[in-house]
Design an enzyme around this catalytic site. Structure first.
Site, PDB file in Angstrom:
ATOM      1  N   HIS A 145       0.841  -1.200   0.000  1.00 21.57           N
ATOM      2  CA  HIS A 145       0.000   0.000   0.000  1.00 21.57           C
ATOM      3  C   HIS A 145       0.880   1.255   0.000  1.00 21.57           C
ATOM      4  O   HIS A 145       0.694   2.163  -0.835  1.00 21.57           O
ATOM      5  CB  HIS A 145      -0.910  -0.002   1.235  1.00 21.57           C
ATOM      6  CG  HIS A 145      -1.774   1.219   1.341  1.00 21.57           C
ATOM      7  ND1 HIS A 145      -3.055   1.271   0.830  1.00 21.57           N
ATOM      8  CD2 HIS A 145      -1.552   2.448   1.886  1.00 21.57           C
ATOM      9  CE1 HIS A 145      -3.576   2.465   1.051  1.00 21.57           C
ATOM     10  NE2 HIS A 145      -2.683   3.198   1.699  1.00 21.57           N
ATOM     11  N   GLU A 146       1.834   1.302   0.917  1.00 21.28           N
ATOM     12  CA  GLU A 146       2.707   2.475   0.998  1.00 21.28           C
ATOM     13  C   GLU A 146       3.646   2.558  -0.197  1.00 21.28           C
ATOM     14  O   GLU A 146       4.019   3.656  -0.622  1.00 21.28           O
ATOM     15  CB  GLU A 146       3.508   2.442   2.303  1.00 21.28           C
ATOM     16  CG  GLU A 146       2.663   2.428   3.564  1.00 21.28           C
ATOM     17  CD  GLU A 146       1.685   3.592   3.642  1.00 21.28           C
ATOM     18  OE1 GLU A 146       1.953   4.652   3.054  1.00 21.28           O
ATOM     19  OE2 GLU A 146       0.624   3.436   4.288  1.00 21.28           O
ATOM     20  N   HIS A 148       1.953   4.560  -2.893  1.00 24.24           N
ATOM     21  CA  HIS A 148       2.112   5.999  -2.655  1.00 24.24           C
ATOM     22  C   HIS A 148       3.519   6.452  -3.027  1.00 24.24           C
ATOM     23  O   HIS A 148       3.710   7.480  -3.694  1.00 24.24           O
ATOM     24  CB  HIS A 148       1.871   6.325  -1.179  1.00 24.24           C
ATOM     25  CG  HIS A 148       0.456   6.164  -0.725  1.00 24.24           C
ATOM     26  ND1 HIS A 148      -0.618   6.674  -1.424  1.00 24.24           N
ATOM     27  CD2 HIS A 148      -0.069   5.564   0.385  1.00 24.24           C
ATOM     28  CE1 HIS A 148      -1.742   6.399  -0.772  1.00 24.24           C
ATOM     29  NE2 HIS A 148      -1.432   5.724   0.318  1.00 24.24           N
TER      30      HIS A 148
END
Length: 378
Positions: free
Chosen positions: A29-30, A33
């Site tokens: 998920h990170e 980003h």
């Protein structure tokens, strides 16, 4: 000695599988980003798996601090211009920045770039799920069982509707049913909802109105779920069982289908809670995830990977909820900025983040309470 054995049993049985699953989901998920931020020219100050005190870490050549932190219940990517891990803008820091530093600040980027950076996290979760499901299908394949009725339980929804042993279920509300798994999935999500079930009987197509009954079903680990039940068992005949194998492209397609199924099922459940059709007591928090991770780990590595894929979809959907503090809340603010032609006032954004924190905390407390009540009932 018994106490030490209990500690090691808990660590290896629950904590390690939980950390394995959560770390993979949070990392990707990170990473979504991070990669899109770098692509958009945003300076990334920190990439952390976990919150709180740093346990181990290093700084790369572009100045990003990569770290593993003490509280393994999430993670964050901190950009230049951020005040905290939630990416709230640090206006004082922005005022002190040089022109070159401002060019790398997240807040100075266009709405489109900021939106892309924020949306990349949930999208990465969906991509991870597709890849993991595809790996499972590509390596292991699956057994497909025809949706043929072997037996009908007396007093069940199927019995009341008139279904009979030997019926081959071909459609439900117009949706084709190809396997018994398709049947189970659709029925389990349709408790107390009227359906039209089309069967093939002696070469003739017949349609029956059926309303699946809501029942509490206990899995082999003692977990109880409230789902829709039709009241039929599958056919054990060898001719109704097909072992399917998948090439890389087919497996990827099945990964997409499986991910979409989890999205639909999760979205339908959340919508059911809102309209009062579903009970919120099925919502779980980190304690439940740890428990299920440990239980699934006993079934083998493939089952744990499958759980990781499901959790990744859930994390992606959760972060897309339009709640300030979550990715969906940021996207909501950016949509308002795009429509207005200027950002919302600092006061409105500040109130939004405070409300978002309150909502997230309430959800965490509620989910943890459900976890505790679930454990106490075992």
């Amino acid at each position: 000695m018994d106490f030490l054995q209990s500690i090691f049993s808990t660590a290896f049985g629950y904590i390690l599988p939980f950390l394995f699953v959560l770390t993979i989901v949070v990392f990707f998920h990170e990473l979504g980003h991070f990669l899109v931020a770098r692509w958009c020219g945003v300076t990334v100050k920190a990439f952390s798996v976990g919150f709180g005190r740093e346990l181990v870490g290093w700084t790369d050549r572009k100045g990003t601090r990569w770290k593993l932190s003490a509280i393994p219940l999430g993670g964050y990517v901190k950009f230049a211009g951020d005040e905290n891990e939630a990416s709230a803008p640090d206006h004082q820091a922005l005022e002190r920045m040089s022109e070159e530093e401002l060019r790398g600040a997240f807040q100075t980027k266009s709405v489109a770039k900021r939106s892309a950076v924020v949306a990349a996290g949930p999208i990465a979760n969906f991509i991870l799920s597709i890849v993991l499901f595809a790996l499972i299908f590509g390596i292991m394949g699956r057994a497909e069982i025809a949706p043929r009725v072997d037996a009908v339980q007396p007093g069940s929804a199927a019995a009341e509707a008139g279904l009979q042993p030997g019926d081959l279920i071909v459609r439900i509300d117009g949706s084709p049913i190809e396997t018994f798994t398709d049947l189970q999935r659709l029925i389990s999500a349709s408790a107390d909802i009227g359906l039209d079930v089309t069967v093939e009987r002696n070469g003739e197509l017949l349609t029956f109105p059926v309303t699946p009954q809501r029942r509490e079903i206990e899995d082999p680990f003692g977990n109880v779920q409230k789902i829709g039940v039709l009241g039929v068992s599958r056919s054990p005949s060898p001719e109704d069982i097909v072992e399917r194998t998948y090439g890389p492209i087919e497996a990827l397609g099945e990964g997409v289908k499986e991910t979409w199924f989890v999205v639909e099922r999760t979205g339908g459940y959340l919508a059911g809670i809102i309209v009062g059709r579903e009970s919120a007591d099925q919502l779980g928090g980190p304690i439940r995830v740890a428990q299920i991770s440990g239980q699934v780990a006993t079934l083998g590595f493939a089952a744990l990977i499958n759980l990781t894929a499901i959790l990744s979809v859930s994390i992606g959907l959760l972060n897309l909820l339009p709640i300030p503090m979550l990715d969906g809340g940021h996207l909501l603010f950016y949509a308002a900025e795009a429509i207005r032609g200027k950002p919302l006032s600092e006061r409105i954004q500040d109130y939004g983040f405070r409300i978002g924190i309150a909502i997230v905390l309430m959800l965490m407390i509620f989910a943890t309470w459900n976890d505790v009540m679930h454990l106490s009932s075992l």
